[in-house]
Design a protein around this motif. Sequence first.
Motif, PDB file in Angstrom:
ATOM      1  N   LYS A 144      -2.672  38.492  63.145  1.00 40.02           N
ATOM      2  CA  LYS A 144      -2.654  37.477  62.089  1.00 40.02           C
ATOM      3  C   LYS A 144      -2.689  38.162  60.730  1.00 40.02           C
ATOM      4  CE  LYS A 144      -4.851  33.740  64.690  1.00 40.02           C
ATOM      5  NZ  LYS A 144      -5.981  32.777  64.744  1.00 40.02           N
ATOM      6  N   SER A 145      -2.063  37.547  59.749  1.00 42.23           N
ATOM      7  CA  SER A 145      -2.040  38.097  58.402  1.00 42.23           C
ATOM      8  C   SER A 145      -1.763  36.985  57.399  1.00 42.23           C
ATOM      9  CB  SER A 145      -0.966  39.179  58.281  1.00 42.23           C
ATOM     10  OG  SER A 145      -0.859  39.657  56.954  1.00 42.23           O
ATOM     11  N   THR A 146      -2.258  37.163  56.190  1.00 42.74           N
ATOM     12  CA  THR A 146      -1.862  36.290  55.097  1.00 42.74           C
ATOM     13  C   THR A 146      -0.522  36.769  54.566  1.00 42.74           C
ATOM     14  OG1 THR A 146      -3.056  37.684  53.519  1.00 42.74           O
ATOM     15  CG2 THR A 146      -4.245  35.796  54.434  1.00 42.74           C
ATOM     16  N   ALA A 147       0.091  35.985  53.693  1.00 43.54           N
ATOM     17  CA  ALA A 147       1.362  36.375  53.089  1.00 43.54           C
ATOM     18  C   ALA A 147       1.139  37.554  52.153  1.00 43.54           C
ATOM     19  CB  ALA A 147       1.964  35.202  52.315  1.00 43.54           C
ATOM     20  N   GLN A 148       2.137  38.395  52.007  1.00 43.47           N
ATOM     21  CA  GLN A 148       2.020  39.539  51.113  1.00 43.47           C
ATOM     22  C   GLN A 148       2.020  39.118  49.647  1.00 43.47           C
ATOM     23  OE1 GLN A 148       5.154  42.112  52.575  1.00 43.47           O
ATOM     24  NE2 GLN A 148       3.706  43.257  53.823  1.00 43.47           N
ATOM     25  N   THR A 149       2.408  37.871  49.406  1.00 46.72           N
ATOM     26  CA  THR A 149       2.370  37.345  48.050  1.00 46.72           C
ATOM     27  C   THR A 149       0.989  36.800  47.698  1.00 46.72           C
ATOM     28  OG1 THR A 149       3.221  35.256  48.941  1.00 46.72           O
ATOM     29  CG2 THR A 149       4.812  36.774  47.970  1.00 46.72           C
ATOM     30  N   GLY A 150       0.042  36.888  48.625  1.00 44.66           N
ATOM     31  CA  GLY A 150      -1.315  36.438  48.361  1.00 44.66           C
ATOM     32  C   GLY A 150      -1.606  35.088  48.999  1.00 44.66           C
ATOM     33  N   GLY A 151      -2.802  34.563  48.721  1.00 44.53           N
ATOM     34  CA  GLY A 151      -3.196  33.292  49.307  1.00 44.53           C
ATOM     35  C   GLY A 151      -4.089  33.484  50.511  1.00 44.53           C
ATOM     36  N   THR A 152      -4.549  32.400  51.071  1.00 47.74           N
ATOM     37  CA  THR A 152      -5.469  32.459  52.208  1.00 47.74           C
ATOM     38  C   THR A 152      -4.886  31.853  53.479  1.00 47.74           C
ATOM     39  OG1 THR A 152      -6.480  30.356  51.528  1.00 47.74           O
ATOM     40  CG2 THR A 152      -7.491  32.391  50.701  1.00 47.74           C
ATOM     41  N   THR A 153      -3.677  31.308  53.399  1.00 49.43           N
ATOM     42  CA  THR A 153      -3.055  30.744  54.595  1.00 49.43           C
ATOM     43  C   THR A 153      -2.777  31.846  55.603  1.00 49.43           C
ATOM     44  OG1 THR A 153      -2.001  28.997  53.286  1.00 49.43           O
ATOM     45  CG2 THR A 153      -1.110  29.417  55.482  1.00 49.43           C
ATOM     46  N   MET A 154      -3.215  31.646  56.856  1.00 45.52           N
ATOM     47  CA  MET A 154      -3.073  32.658  57.893  1.00 45.52           C
ATOM     48  C   MET A 154      -1.827  32.393  58.729  1.00 45.52           C
ATOM     49  SD  MET A 154      -4.989  35.330  58.484  1.00 45.52           S
ATOM     50  CE  MET A 154      -6.538  34.730  57.802  1.00 45.52           C
TER      51      MET A 154
END
Length: 335
Positions: free
Chosen positions: A231-241
């Motif tokens: 699992k990872s967040t977007a490389q553009t930032g944010g907290t959505t997994m």
Amino acid sequence: MFNNSIVSTILAMSFAGAASAGISLPPPSVAGMQGLYAKNYLLAADGTAATGANAFYSVMDVYVKFNSAVGVGSAGERIVSFFGQATTDAATYGVTKSTKFVNSAGLAFQHSNGSWLPGASANGGAGNNTWDSFVGVGGRTQGIGNTAAVTADTYFLNPNTSDAMSGGSSGATYVGAGWYQSAPTEAAYETNASAYVDKMVMIGRWSLKVSDILGSPAPVKMTVWGNTTGKSTAQTGGTTMYTVASLNLKSDAQTAYTTSGKIWTFNSTFDGANSGQEAWTFATGSVVPAPGACAFLGLAGIFARRRRTNLTRTEMKQAVQNNIAMRFEAHMDLS
């Protein structure tokens, strides 16, 4: 003969070039999973930290690098496997998804527990040395945390040997050795980016003897290819997994995030947060003078000779200029 201004200009250019080579730009602000990363260090024969004088092992620890650590436990940024695949697709630019774990000289990786799987005995037990080569997902010390739950997949043909890693094929296509973490929700959650302050999840350790490396005609480099799930967040930032499946990773590139498809893709032009990482070369502790250092060694010889011959200040200055001029003229003859 060169005059003082020309000599001064040559020296200024040399020092300016050396200074600019050491400048590193700040890493871009990129979140989420980045790709593979390695740490190389030297150990003495007894497994303790070494200097160049007593280096016996050169150890390469390989990680999946995150540049953020959002979430905890099973809901956090993490990986749970490292494996090969027989298929290719457009998302990974058609590159092979097979695994590769090799050094450029074909040297034997060092083992103490006789297996690629981590030792399950208590830390410090037989075979669990700091220089022992092993694979894993998360745990960095054999016998601690989740290392006992690391399991070979069906394409890892020789996990319980110390031979070169052997992988199987699917039909006519090579897949390669792989492994996974069968207990990713253990108490320490070492499969998570948040488990360590460096936000890296270890996938293996490959160790060589320094004497073997020194016997090779060229520097010895490590290559690691494979895929991971997690699992990872977007490389553009944010907290959505986002769940990542079969994310293709290679030691010679970072991994770019495609916003439209919510997928991570192999991209040799993406630097990520690890911009400027050196090639994965096994150190030996032996210092070899850089080409530019030879000129300074020559200058040192001039000053040493001054003590023996009692050169005057004017004679010494002229000797320095002559030395630089000769080196410059020799370089021009070769170019």
